[in-house]
Structures are given as structure tokens and as C-alpha cells.
Design a protein around this motif. Sequence first.
Motif, mmCIF file in Angstrom:
data_model
loop_
_atom_site.group_PDB
_atom_site.id
_atom_site.type_symbol
_atom_site.label_atom_id
_atom_site.label_comp_id
_atom_site.label_asym_id
_atom_site.label_seq_id
_atom_site.Cartn_x
_atom_site.Cartn_y
_atom_site.Cartn_z
ATOM 1 N N ALA A 5 37.076 35.689 31.962
ATOM 2 C CA ALA A 5 36.387 35.822 32.939
ATOM 3 C C ALA A 5 35.395 34.621 33.298
ATOM 4 O O ALA A 5 35.374 34.310 34.444
ATOM 5 C CB ALA A 5 35.787 36.852 32.509
ATOM 6 N N LEU A 6 34.556 33.830 32.450
ATOM 7 C CA LEU A 6 33.978 32.978 32.416
ATOM 8 C C LEU A 6 34.458 31.797 32.898
ATOM 9 O O LEU A 6 33.825 30.800 33.541
ATOM 10 C CB LEU A 6 33.125 32.997 31.018
ATOM 11 C CG LEU A 6 32.417 31.367 31.061
ATOM 12 C CD1 LEU A 6 31.019 31.957 31.772
ATOM 13 C CD2 LEU A 6 31.591 31.436 28.665
ATOM 14 N N GLY A 8 37.646 32.231 34.299
ATOM 15 C CA GLY A 8 37.413 31.820 35.549
ATOM 16 C C GLY A 8 36.824 32.338 36.791
ATOM 17 O O GLY A 8 37.000 31.844 38.217
ATOM 18 N N SER A 9 35.685 32.474 36.532
ATOM 19 C CA SER A 9 34.745 31.971 37.199
ATOM 20 C C SER A 9 33.955 30.767 37.766
ATOM 21 O O SER A 9 33.796 30.640 39.453
ATOM 22 C CB SER A 9 33.328 32.637 36.888
ATOM 23 O OG SER A 9 32.762 31.853 36.054
ATOM 24 N N ALA A 10 34.445 29.653 37.293
ATOM 25 C CA ALA A 10 34.285 28.591 37.212
ATOM 26 C C ALA A 10 35.427 27.929 38.965
ATOM 27 O O ALA A 10 35.625 26.764 38.991
ATOM 28 C CB ALA A 10 34.474 27.234 36.112
ATOM 29 N N ILE A 11 36.632 28.347 39.315
ATOM 30 C CA ILE A 11 37.967 28.601 40.117
ATOM 31 C C ILE A 11 36.572 28.272 41.368
ATOM 32 O O ILE A 11 37.224 28.044 42.049
ATOM 33 C CB ILE A 11 38.929 29.398 40.021
ATOM 34 C CG1 ILE A 11 39.122 29.633 38.750
ATOM 35 C CG2 ILE A 11 39.399 29.858 41.557
ATOM 36 C CD1 ILE A 11 40.905 30.726 38.784
ATOM 37 N N ASN A 12 35.532 28.778 41.471
ATOM 38 C CA ASN A 12 34.926 29.371 42.791
ATOM 39 C C ASN A 12 33.721 28.444 42.830
ATOM 40 O O ASN A 12 32.974 28.030 44.071
ATOM 41 C CB ASN A 12 34.125 30.448 42.843
ATOM 42 C CG ASN A 12 34.932 32.544 42.583
ATOM 43 O OD1 ASN A 12 35.950 32.089 43.706
ATOM 44 N ND2 ASN A 12 34.174 33.002 42.198
ATOM 45 N N ASP A 13 33.681 27.282 42.321
ATOM 46 C CA ASP A 13 32.986 26.093 41.932
ATOM 47 C C ASP A 13 33.743 24.727 42.725
ATOM 48 O O ASP A 13 34.852 24.712 41.771
ATOM 49 C CB ASP A 13 32.194 26.180 40.881
ATOM 50 C CG ASP A 13 31.143 24.202 41.192
ATOM 51 O OD1 ASP A 13 31.346 23.715 42.041
ATOM 52 O OD2 ASP A 13 30.342 24.724 40.226
ATOM 53 N N ARG A 14 33.585 24.433 43.857
ATOM 54 C CA ARG A 14 34.796 23.685 44.586
ATOM 55 C C ARG A 14 35.099 21.831 43.349
ATOM 56 O O ARG A 14 35.392 21.790 43.732
ATOM 57 C CB ARG A 14 33.945 23.022 45.620
ATOM 58 C CG ARG A 14 32.736 22.283 45.662
ATOM 59 C CD ARG A 14 32.600 22.055 46.704
ATOM 60 N NE ARG A 14 30.959 21.187 46.733
ATOM 61 C CZ ARG A 14 30.719 20.309 46.985
ATOM 62 N NH1 ARG A 14 31.452 19.331 46.363
ATOM 63 N NH2 ARG A 14 29.385 19.069 46.382
ATOM 64 N N ARG A 55 26.938 40.975 33.881
ATOM 65 C CA ARG A 55 27.011 42.249 34.083
ATOM 66 C C ARG A 55 28.539 41.833 34.767
ATOM 67 O O ARG A 55 29.730 43.249 34.433
ATOM 68 C CB ARG A 55 26.688 42.322 35.555
ATOM 69 C CG ARG A 55 25.043 43.022 35.366
ATOM 70 C CD ARG A 55 24.382 43.111 36.216
ATOM 71 N NE ARG A 55 24.106 42.137 37.209
ATOM 72 C CZ ARG A 55 23.425 41.579 37.678
ATOM 73 N NH1 ARG A 55 22.215 41.415 36.807
ATOM 74 N NH2 ARG A 55 23.222 40.511 38.026
ATOM 75 N N ALA A 56 29.267 41.172 35.558
ATOM 76 C CA ALA A 56 30.714 40.800 35.609
ATOM 77 C C ALA A 56 31.062 40.851 34.984
ATOM 78 O O ALA A 56 33.177 41.098 34.488
ATOM 79 C CB ALA A 56 30.662 39.620 36.647
ATOM 80 N N MET A 57 31.487 40.486 33.174
ATOM 81 C CA MET A 57 32.458 40.369 32.127
ATOM 82 C C MET A 57 31.991 42.170 31.943
ATOM 83 O O MET A 57 33.065 42.149 31.661
ATOM 84 C CB MET A 57 31.582 39.599 31.279
ATOM 85 C CG MET A 57 31.923 37.659 32.035
ATOM 86 S SD MET A 57 31.008 36.697 30.665
ATOM 87 C CE MET A 57 32.271 37.090 28.303
ATOM 88 N N ARG A 58 31.477 42.471 31.351
ATOM 89 C CA ARG A 58 30.985 43.536 31.616
ATOM 90 C C ARG A 58 31.852 44.829 32.076
ATOM 91 O O ARG A 58 32.516 45.784 31.532
ATOM 92 C CB ARG A 58 29.499 44.262 31.338
ATOM 93 C CG ARG A 58 29.589 45.770 30.419
ATOM 94 C CD ARG A 58 28.140 46.110 30.686
ATOM 95 N NE ARG A 58 28.395 47.656 30.233
ATOM 96 C CZ ARG A 58 28.298 48.158 29.196
ATOM 97 N NH1 ARG A 58 28.605 47.275 28.266
ATOM 98 N NH2 ARG A 58 28.484 49.503 29.020
ATOM 99 N N ARG A 59 31.859 44.974 33.879
ATOM 100 C CA ARG A 59 32.492 45.258 34.616
ATOM 101 C C ARG A 59 34.431 44.882 33.878
ATOM 102 O O ARG A 59 34.879 45.710 34.366
ATOM 103 C CB ARG A 59 32.557 44.930 36.364
ATOM 104 C CG ARG A 59 30.969 45.487 36.806
ATOM 105 C CD ARG A 59 30.871 45.279 38.217
ATOM 106 N NE ARG A 59 31.603 44.024 38.458
ATOM 107 C CZ ARG A 59 30.078 43.428 38.482
ATOM 108 N NH1 ARG A 59 28.796 43.123 38.034
ATOM 109 N NH2 ARG A 59 30.255 42.067 38.974
ATOM 110 N N ALA A 60 34.972 43.712 33.898
ATOM 111 C CA ALA A 60 36.355 42.550 34.076
ATOM 112 C C ALA A 60 36.529 43.753 32.804
ATOM 113 O O ALA A 60 38.124 44.142 32.395
ATOM 114 C CB ALA A 60 36.185 41.898 33.122
#
Length: 70
Positions: A5-6, A8-14, A55-60
Amino acid sequence: MGRRALIGSAINDRRFRAVIPPSGLDLTKMPRTVEDVRSLIIDYLAELDVEEMSRAMRRAAQQESSHATL
């Protein structure tokens, strides 16, 4: 799960969508290319909203564990 998740979150960073040109893969230039990528990762992590990512990692993780019981 958390690491994916961590990362993968970088994918949204151009900045992480930039293409390394073939010249950047040259044996003599590769160390600089790796340093540049490392700097991007360090900057990204330094700017990361830790509370939001938590929060995002917990939800995932909860979603993944709930699917595992099916």
C-alpha cells in the motif's frame, strides 16, 4: 500488505511516472540515476502524510483480511 500500500501510493505522484531515458541506463550514468531515484523516494516519504497513510493501510489490511475469511 502494508508495504504494498505504501509503495502503491507513490503511483499517484507524477514524479514516479517519469521515464528513465536509455542514456540514464548507461553503465557510467547508472549510479547517478539510482541516486536520483533514491532522492525521489526519500523526498516522497518525507512529505508523506503519516496519519492519512496509516488510515489507508489499515483499511486495505482490513479488506484483505475480510476477504481471506471467505
